[in-house]
Design an enzyme around this catalytic site. Sequence first.
Site, PDB file in Angstrom:
ATOM      1  CE1 TYR A   1      -5.236   4.207  14.319  1.00 57.66           C
ATOM      2  CE2 TYR A   1      -7.095   2.741  13.920  1.00 57.66           C
ATOM      3  CZ  TYR A   1      -6.593   4.000  14.155  1.00 57.66           C
ATOM      4  OH  TYR A   1      -7.454   5.062  14.244  1.00 57.66           O
TER       5      TYR A   1
ATOM      6  CG  ASN B   1     -11.332  10.127   4.292  1.00 58.66           C
ATOM      7  OD1 ASN B   1     -11.388  11.186   4.903  1.00 58.66           O
ATOM      8  ND2 ASN B   1     -10.196   9.605   3.861  1.00 58.66           N
ATOM      9  NE  ARG B   2     -11.805  13.905   9.080  1.00 59.51           N
ATOM     10  CZ  ARG B   2     -10.839  13.001   9.231  1.00 59.51           C
ATOM     11  NH1 ARG B   2     -10.314  12.401   8.168  1.00 59.51           N
ATOM     12  NH2 ARG B   2     -10.386  12.693  10.429  1.00 59.51           N
TER      13      ARG B   2
ATOM     14  CD  GLN C   1      -7.088   9.914   4.468  1.00 58.44           C
ATOM     15  OE1 GLN C   1      -7.427  10.075   3.301  1.00 58.44           O
ATOM     16  NE2 GLN C   1      -7.050  10.904   5.338  1.00 58.44           N
TER      17      GLN C   1
ATOM     18  CD  GLU D   1      -7.968   4.894   7.054  1.00 54.12           C
ATOM     19  OE1 GLU D   1      -9.174   5.198   6.938  1.00 54.12           O
ATOM     20  OE2 GLU D   1      -7.139   5.584   7.686  1.00 54.12           O
TER      21      GLU D   1
ATOM     22  CG  HIS E   1      -9.799   2.855  10.213  1.00 60.44           C
ATOM     23  ND1 HIS E   1      -8.687   3.140  10.982  1.00 60.44           N
ATOM     24  CD2 HIS E   1     -10.308   4.053   9.825  1.00 60.44           C
ATOM     25  CE1 HIS E   1      -8.548   4.458  11.062  1.00 60.44           C
ATOM     26  NE2 HIS E   1      -9.510   5.027  10.361  1.00 60.44           N
TER      27      HIS E   1
ATOM     28  CG  ASP F   1      -5.877  11.696   8.940  1.00 54.85           C
ATOM     29  OD1 ASP F   1      -6.193  10.813   8.115  1.00 54.85           O
ATOM     30  OD2 ASP F   1      -6.621  12.042   9.877  1.00 54.85           O
TER      31      ASP F   1
ATOM     32  CG  HIS G   1     -14.353   6.426   9.133  1.00 53.22           C
ATOM     33  ND1 HIS G   1     -13.805   6.504   7.871  1.00 53.22           N
ATOM     34  CD2 HIS G   1     -13.310   6.552  10.004  1.00 53.22           C
ATOM     35  CE1 HIS G   1     -12.500   6.667   7.972  1.00 53.22           C
ATOM     36  NE2 HIS G   1     -12.167   6.716   9.238  1.00 53.22           N
TER      37      HIS G   1
END
Length: 389
Positions: free
Chosen positions: A178, A81-82, A326, A354, A176, A290, A107
């Site tokens: 999808y 994440n950020r 997330q 996540e 991560h 998100d 990430h």
Amino acid sequence: MVSVTRAVFGDLPLGAGTVEKFQLQSDQLRVDIISWGCTITALEVKDRQGRASDLVLGFAELEGYLQKQPYFGAVVGRVANRIAKGTFTLDGKEYQLAINNGPNSLHGGVRGFDKVLWTPQVLSNGVEFSRVSPDGEEGYPGELKVWVTYTLDGGELVINYRAQASQTTPVNLTNHSYFNLAGQGSPNIYDHEVTIEADTFLPVDETLIPTAVPLGALFTLCGYERLMCPLPPSDCKRLKKAGHVSSMYQLCPAQCLAYKVAPVQGTAFDLRKPVELGKHLQEFHMNGFDHNFCLKGSKEKRFCARVHHAGSGRVLEVYTTQPGVQFYTGNFLDGTLKGKRGALYPKHSGFCLETQNWPDAVNQPHFPPVLLKPGEEYDHTTWFKFSVA
């Protein structure tokens, strides 16, 4: 009974090493994982008719994973994440990380854990990957030894993350992948029914960093009605400060909620009861999710989320020891990447769950602790349980 097979997946450019693929198979699941980024490249699950489909977005060849792509199936770190502005301070020293997502670090930076070759070890029911992240990698302090283990148990894929640090450093690891329960290559996930077991979430700013809750939300947030805060609004000295409520919770004797946490009640983020994703996004005029959903505080295994695809009958349930998840609905997918079997991946063609610590936790003292100290061990597990309903 789980079988594990090993094969070459491809060679890295300039003789940088060979990437191997490990296929884990039980009576209910088949999972392919490569040693580049500990990446899940395929995950096959049967539908109610007994027909197997690959449920994860990705590529058939190594070249696909070496191009610029949105972390398909990979383990991300050292911090998932950020991190706001790519900076944080430890023991009075400021660290500057690589900026790779607008003004922030995402990430793990430019060359995070998803873009390195890991060392594999085959287990009886899975595979363990390990690596040493050197001191200073992507700007992070200290050497970090990391182990990521994938095992199968019937219809359950279990991912365990462990790490040990030579000096204090933030650590936050996740996978991560999808998913599309209709099968990768299906055009969207609008017919997926989603449940997330979270009473609160983190509002974010335009760069997707958690932001202070507006003053107007304070009455709901503090719980004067909802959480029985002993302080009436008229007695709260911080209410008079315009703008944000960042100091409110430090003084609140009830300590009912952490800074920047908002209740899902009455919002588009209330997913505690199943919602059909497409209708829900349309009803609330949302571009997608998100966002970090805050899970109930416990380091034990707990239910996190459930996704059901009525057309196939497939169900994914997620359990975790992590404090957050997330939920991302592939908002930045744009159809330009060509995946497995020639599939294109447009916006909303896959979703991620996540499990992880909260974004920007290293800069938020009220968030769950993200620092790993020497002598401690980072140890978290997530369970992805597949079934048919």
